[in-house]
Scaffold this active site. Structure first.
Site, short mmCIF file in Angstrom:
data_model
loop_
_atom_site.label_atom_id
_atom_site.label_comp_id
_atom_site.label_asym_id
_atom_site.label_seq_id
_atom_site.Cartn_x
_atom_site.Cartn_y
_atom_site.Cartn_z
N ASN A 36 -11.65 23.12 -114.74
CA ASN A 36 -10.77 23.82 -115.48
C ASN A 36 -11.00 25.43 -115.90
O ASN A 36 -10.50 26.04 -116.89
CB ASN A 36 -10.70 23.10 -116.94
CG ASN A 36 -10.33 21.53 -116.70
OD1 ASN A 36 -9.51 21.30 -115.82
ND2 ASN A 36 -11.13 20.84 -117.33
N HIS A 123 -4.61 12.99 -124.64
CA HIS A 123 -6.07 12.74 -124.13
C HIS A 123 -6.81 11.92 -125.03
O HIS A 123 -6.32 11.46 -126.15
CB HIS A 123 -6.49 14.21 -124.56
CG HIS A 123 -8.02 14.33 -123.88
ND1 HIS A 123 -9.25 14.35 -124.68
CD2 HIS A 123 -8.25 14.62 -122.46
CE1 HIS A 123 -10.09 14.51 -124.02
NE2 HIS A 123 -9.58 14.60 -122.56
N GLU A 169 0.59 16.99 -125.74
CA GLU A 169 -0.22 18.07 -125.02
C GLU A 169 0.91 19.11 -124.48
O GLU A 169 2.00 18.56 -124.15
CB GLU A 169 -1.03 17.62 -123.80
CG GLU A 169 -2.10 16.98 -124.28
CD GLU A 169 -2.92 16.24 -123.16
OE1 GLU A 169 -2.92 16.60 -122.02
OE2 GLU A 169 -3.58 15.03 -123.34
N SER A 173 -3.06 17.02 -118.82
CA SER A 173 -4.13 17.30 -118.23
C SER A 173 -4.30 16.53 -116.73
O SER A 173 -4.94 17.22 -115.77
CB SER A 173 -5.45 16.85 -119.11
OG SER A 173 -5.25 15.54 -119.36
N ASP A 198 -1.52 19.91 -128.63
CA ASP A 198 -2.97 20.12 -127.91
C ASP A 198 -2.72 21.08 -126.82
O ASP A 198 -2.00 20.68 -125.59
CB ASP A 198 -3.58 18.65 -127.44
CG ASP A 198 -4.75 18.94 -126.80
OD1 ASP A 198 -5.19 20.00 -126.23
OD2 ASP A 198 -5.66 18.01 -126.59
N HIS A 201 -4.94 22.84 -121.49
CA HIS A 201 -4.88 23.02 -120.36
C HIS A 201 -3.96 24.57 -120.17
O HIS A 201 -3.78 25.32 -119.23
CB HIS A 201 -4.49 22.37 -119.40
CG HIS A 201 -5.38 21.21 -119.45
ND1 HIS A 201 -6.28 21.27 -118.40
CD2 HIS A 201 -5.59 20.12 -120.22
CE1 HIS A 201 -7.54 20.04 -118.49
NE2 HIS A 201 -6.70 19.57 -119.73
N LYS A 231 -12.17 25.60 -121.11
CA LYS A 231 -11.33 25.71 -119.85
C LYS A 231 -10.94 27.02 -119.47
O LYS A 231 -12.01 27.47 -119.03
CB LYS A 231 -10.10 24.67 -120.08
CG LYS A 231 -10.40 23.22 -120.67
CD LYS A 231 -9.61 22.50 -120.78
CE LYS A 231 -9.77 21.03 -121.39
NZ LYS A 231 -11.01 20.37 -121.17
C1 LIG Z 1 -5.81 17.78 -123.38
C2 LIG Z 1 -7.33 17.66 -123.85
N1 LIG Z 1 -7.51 17.65 -124.90
C3 LIG Z 1 -8.79 17.56 -125.52
C4 LIG Z 1 -9.82 17.69 -124.42
C5 LIG Z 1 -11.37 17.88 -124.99
O1 LIG Z 1 -11.77 19.12 -125.15
P1 LIG Z 1 -13.49 19.53 -124.85
O2 LIG Z 1 -13.59 19.33 -123.44
O3 LIG Z 1 -13.54 20.80 -125.42
O4 LIG Z 1 -14.24 18.54 -125.79
C6 LIG Z 1 -9.67 17.94 -122.99
C7 LIG Z 1 -10.63 17.92 -122.20
O5 LIG Z 1 -11.08 17.40 -121.39
C8 LIG Z 1 -8.44 17.84 -122.81
O6 LIG Z 1 -7.99 17.76 -121.51
#
Ligand SMILES: Cc1ncc(COP(=O)(O)O)c(C=O)c1O
Length: 381
Positions: A36, A123, A169, A173, A198, A201, A231
């Site tokens: 990412n 997520h 989101e 993702s 969130d 991405h 990312k």
């Molecule tokens: C949509 C989403 N939120 C949260 C996270 C978690 O973030 P981090 O990798 O910084 O723990 C991810 C990562 O995999 C994600 O894809």
């Protein structure tokens, strides 16, 4: 005795293997179609220089304690101030990871008596936060704003008197598709609720200057955003943005923030550098978007269906073992593509999740898609 206890775990792993769900760690190798690190910042010379300069000016490797104790450093505060300006939020709070931030926000802000309606595909870390909290939970069909509003109406009709929360989101993702944010904010407004977005991405990639899709919701006190920093920003950690009182509440009540050593101040220095780079080098994003358009055009030419239109290009294969075989074959050809299987994605939707980053160029994308089309065709036979 001991070996029997251990054998239990081995047997469970065998079950996972049988279902094509066994995982093992694998090194990064081959052309990057899986990270990412969208803007290619993680290992860039400028990031290296910024971190070297931070070490030289005395920024410590470790924070030495919780933010609430001696672990609160200048780098954290400078990052939060700069990030609040960059992402146009009243205030921001820096966490050690997006996982910790989702866990903290969703277990702390929605209160007993509130309702959380979340998109079915949010997520795993959002699920953990919601499960750890006290609000009632409803899962809504993916990207279905009507289903979100129906759930809120049904809850009110059944006597729900708390605050409704909508959790989504902005850019999914594992699917690369976008959330209907304008419809969702209307719903949040109509029902006196919050919208939690969130942006993991989209951060650094989408929206004006890379500030995410929530840019157009700037200045609203019922919007809370999460921007992860591991990312496109190329480092690690996550920034939660919202009204000042919301950040103060998290500082007082969010256990993952309070009872954890603060993120490395060097990490914060790296994120500051990433934000500066986004502002000073808009051409990076322009190059990425050019590659994304190219990748999507090649994708639809090869596979006869539209790509997601974003930097996340999934191909759903369905069967776990076949998906792994295709990924393995692509890896042995020098392309780092991974198989994403349940429970990360819903049952029966195992997929290859490809990403477009500045770590590859047009010819490599074109060659990879051509070879992938061939491998998928052979595996169908
Ligand atoms: C949509 C989403 N939120 C949260 C996270 C978690 O973030 P981090 O990798 O910084 O723990 C991810 C990562 O995999 C994600 O894809």
């Amino acid at each position: 005795m001991n070996s029997e206890r251990i054998a239990l775990y081995g047997a469970k792993l065998d079950q996972l293997r049988g279902k094509g769900r066994l995982r093992a760690l694998r090194r990064d190798s081959g052309a990057d179609f899986t990270s990412n690190d969208y803007l290619g910042l993680a290992a860039s010379p400028s990031m290296r220089e910024a971190l070297t300069a931070a070490v030289e000016r005395g920024v410590p490797a470790g924070a030495g304690g919780s933010r609430l104790l001696r672990g609160n450093h200048d780098e954290h505060e400078a990052l939060e101030e700069e990030a609040a300006r960059f992402f146009r939020c009243e205030r921001m709070l820096y966490f050690g990871s997006g996982y910790a931030a989702n866990l903290a926000v969703l277990s702390t802000l929605p209160q007993r008596g509130d309702l959380i309606v979340h998109d079915y595909l949010v997520h795993a870390s959002a699920h953990e936060g919601m499960k750890a909290g006290r609000a009632e939970l409803v899962s809504a069909a993916h990207n279905d704003a009507g289903a979100v509003e129906d759930a809120i109406r049904a809850w009110r009709a059944a006597g729900g008197i708390g605050v409704p929360w909508i959790v989504v989101e902005s850019l999914y993702s594992m699917d690369g598709d976008r959330s209907p944010l304008s419809d969702l904010i209307d719903i949040a407004d109509r029902h006196g609720g919050f919208l939690y977005i969130d942006e993991a991405h989209a951060t650094g990639v989408n929206g004006p200057g890379g500030i995410g899709y929530s840019a157009k919701l700037e200045g609203r006190d019922n919007v809370i955003v999460l921007h992860t920093c591991g990312k496109a920003l190329g480092v690690a950690g996550a920034l939660v943005g919202g009204a000042g009182v919301i950040c103060d509440f998290l500082v007082n009540r969010a256990r993952p923030f309070i009872y954890s050593t603060a993120p490395s101040p060097l990490q914060a220095a790296g994120v500051r550098h990433a934000l500066t780079t986004l502002t000073r080098e808009p051409e990076r994003r322009a190059r990425l978007h050019d590659l994304i358009d190219f990748g999507n055009a090649e994708f639809s030419a090869r596979f006869g269906m539209a790509g997601s239109g974003t930097q996340i290009l999934p191909i759903i294969i369905g069967d776990n073992i076949r998906t792994m075989r295709i990924a393995d074959r692509m890896q042995s050809k020098g392309y780092d593509i991974r198989a994403i299987r349940p429970p990360t994605v819903p049952l029966g939707t195992a997929r290859l999740r490809m990403t477009i980053t500045l770590n590859v160029d047009r010819p490599t994308i074109a060659r990879m898609l051509e070879e992938l089309a061939g491998v998928i065709e052979e595996e169908r036979a």
